[in-house]
Motif scaffolding. Structure first.
Motif, PDB file in Angstrom:
ATOM      1  N   SER A 254      73.863  50.668  44.900  1.00  0.00           N
ATOM      2  CA  SER A 254      74.343  49.930  43.728  1.00  0.00           C
ATOM      3  C   SER A 254      75.818  49.582  43.859  1.00  0.00           C
ATOM      4  O   SER A 254      76.255  48.527  43.395  1.00  0.00           O
ATOM      5  CB  SER A 254      74.136  50.762  42.461  1.00  0.00           C
ATOM      6  OG  SER A 254      72.770  51.004  42.266  1.00  0.00           O
ATOM      7  N   GLY A 255      76.584  50.450  44.493  1.00  0.00           N
ATOM      8  CA  GLY A 255      78.012  50.224  44.647  1.00  0.00           C
ATOM      9  C   GLY A 255      78.351  49.012  45.486  1.00  0.00           C
ATOM     10  O   GLY A 255      79.417  48.407  45.320  1.00  0.00           O
ATOM     11  N   ILE A 256      77.465  48.631  46.370  1.00  0.00           N
ATOM     12  CA  ILE A 256      77.725  47.467  47.223  1.00  0.00           C
ATOM     13  C   ILE A 256      77.833  46.209  46.373  1.00  0.00           C
ATOM     14  O   ILE A 256      78.750  45.409  46.541  1.00  0.00           O
ATOM     15  CB  ILE A 256      76.653  47.334  48.307  1.00  0.00           C
ATOM     16  CG1 ILE A 256      76.814  48.482  49.303  1.00  0.00           C
ATOM     17  CG2 ILE A 256      76.714  45.977  49.002  1.00  0.00           C
ATOM     18  CD1 ILE A 256      75.684  48.657  50.259  1.00  0.00           C
ATOM     19  N   GLY A 257      76.919  46.038  45.451  1.00  0.00           N
ATOM     20  CA  GLY A 257      76.955  44.863  44.591  1.00  0.00           C
ATOM     21  C   GLY A 257      78.104  44.874  43.600  1.00  0.00           C
ATOM     22  O   GLY A 257      78.553  43.825  43.153  1.00  0.00           O
ATOM     23  N   ASP A 258      78.601  46.078  43.283  1.00  0.00           N
ATOM     24  CA  ASP A 258      79.690  46.200  42.321  1.00  0.00           C
ATOM     25  C   ASP A 258      81.066  45.945  42.925  1.00  0.00           C
ATOM     26  O   ASP A 258      82.044  45.817  42.203  1.00  0.00           O
ATOM     27  CB  ASP A 258      79.690  47.598  41.694  1.00  0.00           C
ATOM     28  CG  ASP A 258      78.438  47.851  40.869  1.00  0.00           C
ATOM     29  OD1 ASP A 258      77.775  46.874  40.470  1.00  0.00           O
ATOM     30  OD2 ASP A 258      78.119  49.036  40.638  1.00  0.00           O
ATOM     31  N   ARG A 259      81.151  45.926  44.244  1.00  0.00           N
ATOM     32  CA  ARG A 259      82.426  45.727  44.925  1.00  0.00           C
ATOM     33  C   ARG A 259      82.417  44.357  45.600  1.00  0.00           C
ATOM     34  O   ARG A 259      81.636  44.130  46.519  1.00  0.00           O
ATOM     35  CB  ARG A 259      82.639  46.827  45.946  1.00  0.00           C
ATOM     36  CG  ARG A 259      82.868  48.171  45.274  1.00  0.00           C
ATOM     37  CD  ARG A 259      83.021  49.287  46.274  1.00  0.00           C
ATOM     38  NE  ARG A 259      83.585  50.468  45.673  1.00  0.00           N
ATOM     39  CZ  ARG A 259      82.980  51.225  44.774  1.00  0.00           C
ATOM     40  NH1 ARG A 259      81.781  50.906  44.353  1.00  0.00           N
ATOM     41  NH2 ARG A 259      83.563  52.290  44.272  1.00  0.00           N
ATOM     42  N   PRO A 260      83.260  43.461  45.140  1.00  0.00           N
ATOM     43  CA  PRO A 260      83.228  42.084  45.650  1.00  0.00           C
ATOM     44  C   PRO A 260      83.324  41.966  47.170  1.00  0.00           C
ATOM     45  O   PRO A 260      82.604  41.174  47.770  1.00  0.00           O
ATOM     46  CB  PRO A 260      84.428  41.417  44.968  1.00  0.00           C
ATOM     47  CG  PRO A 260      84.653  42.220  43.732  1.00  0.00           C
ATOM     48  CD  PRO A 260      84.255  43.628  44.086  1.00  0.00           C
ATOM     49  N   VAL A 261      84.162  42.774  47.797  1.00  0.00           N
ATOM     50  CA  VAL A 261      84.291  42.689  49.258  1.00  0.00           C
ATOM     51  C   VAL A 261      82.996  43.121  49.935  1.00  0.00           C
ATOM     52  O   VAL A 261      82.487  42.446  50.833  1.00  0.00           O
ATOM     53  CB  VAL A 261      85.482  43.533  49.767  1.00  0.00           C
ATOM     54  CG1 VAL A 261      85.496  43.595  51.284  1.00  0.00           C
ATOM     55  CG2 VAL A 261      86.792  42.954  49.242  1.00  0.00           C
ATOM     56  N   HIS A 262      82.435  44.243  49.483  1.00  0.00           N
ATOM     57  CA  HIS A 262      81.169  44.709  50.060  1.00  0.00           C
ATOM     58  C   HIS A 262      80.047  43.709  49.804  1.00  0.00           C
ATOM     59  O   HIS A 262      79.236  43.432  50.691  1.00  0.00           O
ATOM     60  CB  HIS A 262      80.777  46.074  49.495  1.00  0.00           C
ATOM     61  CG  HIS A 262      81.685  47.176  49.900  1.00  0.00           C
ATOM     62  ND1 HIS A 262      81.942  48.246  49.096  1.00  0.00           N
ATOM     63  CD2 HIS A 262      82.430  47.367  51.013  1.00  0.00           C
ATOM     64  CE1 HIS A 262      82.785  49.056  49.693  1.00  0.00           C
ATOM     65  NE2 HIS A 262      83.101  48.546  50.857  1.00  0.00           N
ATOM     66  N   ALA A 263      80.000  43.190  48.598  1.00  0.00           N
ATOM     67  CA  ALA A 263      78.958  42.218  48.265  1.00  0.00           C
ATOM     68  C   ALA A 263      79.068  40.981  49.148  1.00  0.00           C
ATOM     69  O   ALA A 263      78.060  40.451  49.619  1.00  0.00           O
ATOM     70  CB  ALA A 263      79.048  41.827  46.791  1.00  0.00           C
ATOM     71  N   ALA A 264      80.283  40.538  49.402  1.00  0.00           N
ATOM     72  CA  ALA A 264      80.475  39.356  50.255  1.00  0.00           C
ATOM     73  C   ALA A 264      80.064  39.640  51.691  1.00  0.00           C
ATOM     74  O   ALA A 264      79.439  38.804  52.348  1.00  0.00           O
ATOM     75  CB  ALA A 264      81.939  38.904  50.206  1.00  0.00           C
ATOM     76  N   ILE A 265      80.394  40.827  52.178  1.00  0.00           N
ATOM     77  CA  ILE A 265      80.066  41.182  53.567  1.00  0.00           C
ATOM     78  C   ILE A 265      78.560  41.321  53.748  1.00  0.00           C
ATOM     79  O   ILE A 265      78.003  40.899  54.747  1.00  0.00           O
ATOM     80  CB  ILE A 265      80.794  42.472  53.974  1.00  0.00           C
ATOM     81  CG1 ILE A 265      82.293  42.207  54.082  1.00  0.00           C
ATOM     82  CG2 ILE A 265      80.262  43.013  55.286  1.00  0.00           C
ATOM     83  CD1 ILE A 265      83.130  43.448  54.259  1.00  0.00           C
ATOM     84  N   PHE A 266      77.903  41.947  52.767  1.00  0.00           N
ATOM     85  CA  PHE A 266      76.475  42.212  52.894  1.00  0.00           C
ATOM     86  C   PHE A 266      75.615  41.145  52.232  1.00  0.00           C
ATOM     87  O   PHE A 266      74.542  41.436  51.713  1.00  0.00           O
ATOM     88  CB  PHE A 266      76.138  43.591  52.337  1.00  0.00           C
ATOM     89  CG  PHE A 266      76.505  44.703  53.261  1.00  0.00           C
ATOM     90  CD1 PHE A 266      75.755  44.969  54.385  1.00  0.00           C
ATOM     91  CD2 PHE A 266      77.628  45.469  53.023  1.00  0.00           C
ATOM     92  CE1 PHE A 266      76.093  45.990  55.251  1.00  0.00           C
ATOM     93  CE2 PHE A 266      77.980  46.498  53.882  1.00  0.00           C
ATOM     94  CZ  PHE A 266      77.214  46.758  54.991  1.00  0.00           C
ATOM     95  N   SER A 267      76.064  39.917  52.247  1.00  0.00           N
ATOM     96  CA  SER A 267      75.234  38.845  51.711  1.00  0.00           C
ATOM     97  C   SER A 267      75.179  37.701  52.713  1.00  0.00           C
ATOM     98  O   SER A 267      76.040  37.573  53.582  1.00  0.00           O
ATOM     99  CB  SER A 267      75.770  38.360  50.360  1.00  0.00           C
ATOM    100  OG  SER A 267      77.060  37.804  50.522  1.00  0.00           O
ATOM    101  N   GLY A 268      74.172  36.895  52.580  1.00  0.00           N
ATOM    102  CA  GLY A 268      74.041  35.715  53.434  1.00  0.00           C
ATOM    103  C   GLY A 268      73.914  36.069  54.905  1.00  0.00           C
ATOM    104  O   GLY A 268      73.375  37.110  55.274  1.00  0.00           O
ATOM    105  N   GLU A 269      74.425  35.204  55.726  1.00  0.00           N
ATOM    106  CA  GLU A 269      74.270  35.357  57.173  1.00  0.00           C
ATOM    107  C   GLU A 269      75.123  36.474  57.757  1.00  0.00           C
ATOM    108  O   GLU A 269      74.880  36.914  58.873  1.00  0.00           O
ATOM    109  CB  GLU A 269      74.586  34.032  57.856  1.00  0.00           C
ATOM    110  CG  GLU A 269      73.564  32.967  57.521  1.00  0.00           C
ATOM    111  CD  GLU A 269      73.816  31.673  58.259  1.00  0.00           C
ATOM    112  OE1 GLU A 269      74.466  31.695  59.321  1.00  0.00           O
ATOM    113  OE2 GLU A 269      73.352  30.645  57.775  1.00  0.00           O
ATOM    114  N   SER A 270      76.129  36.932  57.020  1.00  0.00           N
ATOM    115  CA  SER A 270      76.985  37.996  57.540  1.00  0.00           C
ATOM    116  C   SER A 270      76.347  39.375  57.410  1.00  0.00           C
ATOM    117  O   SER A 270      76.848  40.342  57.979  1.00  0.00           O
ATOM    118  CB  SER A 270      78.337  37.986  56.826  1.00  0.00           C
ATOM    119  OG  SER A 270      78.169  38.281  55.450  1.00  0.00           O
ATOM    120  N   ALA A 271      75.240  39.498  56.707  1.00  0.00           N
ATOM    121  CA  ALA A 271      74.629  40.803  56.452  1.00  0.00           C
ATOM    122  C   ALA A 271      74.213  41.505  57.747  1.00  0.00           C
ATOM    123  O   ALA A 271      74.483  42.689  57.926  1.00  0.00           O
ATOM    124  CB  ALA A 271      73.425  40.653  55.527  1.00  0.00           C
ATOM    125  N   ALA A 272      73.564  40.803  58.656  1.00  0.00           N
ATOM    126  CA  ALA A 272      73.134  41.430  59.911  1.00  0.00           C
ATOM    127  C   ALA A 272      74.338  41.870  60.736  1.00  0.00           C
ATOM    128  O   ALA A 272      74.352  42.965  61.312  1.00  0.00           O
ATOM    129  CB  ALA A 272      72.263  40.476  60.715  1.00  0.00           C
TER     130      ALA A 272
END
Length: 128
Positions: free
Chosen positions: A28-46
């Motif tokens: 849950s903390g990943i989505g709550d932190r903008p930097v983590h959310a940006a890193i773990f979304s879209g094509e950068s997730a892998a």
């Protein structure tokens, strides 16, 4: 994040519940932190997941979290050192999977808890 996790887990004595809640908190903390959310979304997730799984610091944090939960099994030799390393690796892989590929939009913390209790937790029950 460690202080927040400790506060979140403060009232839980059961090692199994602490493991599940610590994982749900981390996911849950990943989505709550903008930097983590940006890193773990879209094509950068892998890319992010591949980098994270290789980080020694992340492994140390994982081991620090797991050892108190499984202390008796580790101390008795039921769960030897190499198995603890494998266990930390597996936990990180599960966490990174939820982070990089969160699943359907309707997947809520209660759904993650259910999945972890049903499929993940049984692997640990003999060590608690």
């Amino acid at each position: 994040m460690a202080a927040e996790a400790s506060a979140h887990l403060a009232g839980l004595a059961d090692p199994a519940e602490r493991l599940i809640e610590s994982m749900v908190f981390s996911i849950s903390g990943i989505g709550d932190r903008p930097v983590h959310a940006a890193i773990f979304s879209g094509e950068s997730a892998a890319w992010a997941a591949g980098r994270a799984i290789r980080m020694d610091a992340l492994r140390r944090i994982g081991e620090t979290a797991v050892r108190p939960l499984l202390g008796p099994a580790i101390d008795s030799g039921t769960l030897p050192g190499p198995a603890v390393d494998d266990l930390v690796d597996w936990i990180l892989r599960v966490l990174l999977s939820y982070a990089a590929i969160p699943g359907p939009a309707e997947l809520q913390p209660a759904d993650i808890r259910r999945q972890l209790r049903t499929w993940f937790l049984p692997a640990f029950e003999r060590y608690f």
